[in-house]
Design a protein around this motif. Structure first.
Motif, short mmCIF file in Angstrom:
data_model
loop_
_atom_site.label_atom_id
_atom_site.label_comp_id
_atom_site.label_asym_id
_atom_site.label_seq_id
_atom_site.Cartn_x
_atom_site.Cartn_y
_atom_site.Cartn_z
N GLY A 66 -1.11 27.65 21.81
CA GLY A 66 -0.24 27.90 23.10
C GLY A 66 0.22 27.03 24.01
O GLY A 66 -0.33 26.01 24.09
N ARG A 67 1.49 27.26 24.35
CA ARG A 67 2.07 26.23 25.77
C ARG A 67 2.37 27.05 27.19
O ARG A 67 3.53 27.41 27.19
CB ARG A 67 3.38 25.53 24.96
N ALA A 68 1.38 27.30 27.60
CA ALA A 68 1.50 28.29 28.89
C ALA A 68 2.34 27.62 29.89
O ALA A 68 2.96 28.40 30.80
CB ALA A 68 -0.05 28.52 29.39
N HIS A 69 2.45 26.30 30.03
CA HIS A 69 3.42 25.40 30.93
C HIS A 69 4.72 25.11 30.46
O HIS A 69 5.32 24.13 31.07
CB HIS A 69 2.56 24.30 31.65
N ALA A 70 5.11 25.81 29.49
CA ALA A 70 6.56 25.40 28.83
C ALA A 70 7.48 25.38 29.93
O ALA A 70 8.39 24.67 29.83
CB ALA A 70 6.86 26.27 27.66
N ALA A 71 7.72 26.51 30.64
CA ALA A 71 9.06 26.40 31.76
C ALA A 71 8.56 25.50 32.75
O ALA A 71 9.87 24.63 32.86
CB ALA A 71 8.87 27.94 32.21
N ARG A 72 7.58 25.11 33.11
CA ARG A 72 7.26 24.02 34.09
C ARG A 72 7.72 22.71 33.42
O ARG A 72 8.46 21.89 34.04
CB ARG A 72 5.83 24.13 34.58
N ASP A 73 7.26 22.48 32.07
CA ASP A 73 7.60 21.29 31.64
C ASP A 73 9.09 21.05 31.27
O ASP A 73 9.68 19.95 31.43
CB ASP A 73 6.87 21.08 30.41
N VAL A 74 9.84 22.00 30.70
CA VAL A 74 11.11 22.11 30.79
C VAL A 74 11.82 21.72 32.05
O VAL A 74 12.67 20.74 32.18
CB VAL A 74 11.84 23.46 30.19
#
Length: 386
Positions: free
Chosen positions: A356-364
């Motif tokens: 899982g990549r729960a922080h994908a939106a933040r990282d983008v």
């Protein structure tokens, strides 16, 4: 003045919109003005019906035909006659969108659908747009129509999608493996016991969550009846969305199955229901499956439509976080097997948590903010560059 970030999506299916909204919400109080536009709000009525309504009818009523079109368009030559005609029709029907983009004067744009990315690529080539444009791919696959010249960068769901991007000629240093953006709520630590009490569930019992339409696997009420006929100490949550008739029927069924069936209508608290579950039965859309992975939830993916959902399902099966059911008999078999082999379910959950990549939106968002030389919202150590 604050920098302006424009998010462009298309309401052909909910995933593209949800990805853009996840990035918008993740901005929080960052020093940037974020606006999200649905490209379909700025096209002609006929074009909108063709692009959205026809797509939804096609994948529901003729998935085989959609699969053919998906593969045919992926293999089509960009300079072919049909492709040139398609792009011309898109430009003719989206002039209002292009005017809106120019009026907004964005400092950067993120596209969560290939249609606006393709249009903006042409504007950049003609020297009519001068801000950086980023592309967020929203599946565990890469269709050729996502790939365009003059983009500042691409966000990939995983290593394989990044590899396919490089194979399509995208520069390696412009590819970022960030995952698929999901709402920040799916990254919050949630207490299973507390969430279960909110919905009247027993937090100690195996809990299955049934989501989505279930095309090809029978109606959701039929699936619920079939599963509830099984032996085993488990409870079943069924999300019916805005289908009030289905919800009413399931509530009647729940009265005959006290403490086992928990139907839920439309809700903005999906993450709290997922916190109660041990397994999700769902269609393998890019956003829904990314939410499951972020919550550490294994899946049974049911009847994926040909094209992007099949590719998503293949990825999940290869990673050992999902099983596939192509009809209701197979679904029953999968559930029986997992009830008899709980260690298998636990192993799938462990793999899902790692994937899982729960922080994908933040990282983008942070990569785009960094490119604009703005402070990042939070550290982004988890994101990698291809």
């Amino acid at each position: 003045m604050k920098k302006r970030l424009l998010l462009l999506s298309v309401s052909a299916g909910a995933g593209h919109m949800r990805a853009a909204e996840a990035i918008r919400v993740s901005a929080g109080d960052a020093d940037v003005e974020v606006t999200h536009l649905d490209a379909m709000d700025f096209v002609t009525t006929a074009f909108r019906k063709l692009y959205t309504d026809f797509y939804i009818k096609l994948v529901n009523k003729a998935p085989g035909l959609w699969g053919y079109l998906y593969n045919a368009s992926n293999e089509a030559q960009p300079d072919g006659t049909m492709e040139r005609v398609r792009r011309q029709l898109e430009r003719m029907n989206a002039r209002a969108l292009l005017r809106e983009i120019k009026a907004f004067h964005p400092d950067a744009i993120i596209c969560t659908h290939f249609l606006p990315a393709e249009m903006l690529s042409r504007l950049i080539r003609k020297d009519e747009l001068h801000c950086p444009v980023w592309v967020q791919v929203t599946d565990f696959d890469l269709h050729r129509m996502w790939v365009h010249e003059h983009m500042r960068g691409y966000f990939a769901a995983n290593d394989e999608v990044a590899f396919r991007m490089r194979a399509q000629g995208i520069a390696a240093d412009s590819i970022h493996i960030a995952g698929i953006p999901i709402m920040p709520a799916f990254a919050q630590p949630l207490d299973r016991v507390a969430c279960a009490r909110e919905f009247g569930l027993d937090p100690q019992r195996r809990t299955f969550l049934l989501m989505g339409g279930g095309a090809g696997v029978g109606s959701m009420d039929a699936i619920a009846k079939r599963l509830l006929a099984l032996e085993g100490n488990f409870q079943l949550i069924v999300l019916t969305g805005k289908n009030t008739a289905l919800l009413a029927g399931l509530k009647t069924l729940a009265e005959a199955q006290p403490g086992r069936l928990f139907p839920q209508g439309f809700t903005n608290q999906v993450e709290r229901l997922m916190a109660c579950a041990d397994l999700v039965i769902t269609k393998p859309g890019g956003l829904t499956t990314s939410e499951c992975l972020a919550m550490g939830l294994p899946m049974i993916v049911n009847a994926p439509i040909p094209g992007q959902e099949e590719r998503n399902a293949d990825f999940l099966l290869e990673q050992g976080v999902a099983l596939k059911a192509f009809d209701d008999v197979t679904l029953e078999y999968r559930i029986r097997h997992l009830l008899q082999h709980p260690a298998k379910l636990d192993d799938m959950a462990d793999k899902a948590r790692k994937l899982g990549r729960a922080h994908a939106a933040r990282d983008v968002l942070n990569i785009v903010l960094k490119d604009l030389s703005l402070p990042q919202t939070t550290p982004d150590e988890s994101v990698t560059t291809s």
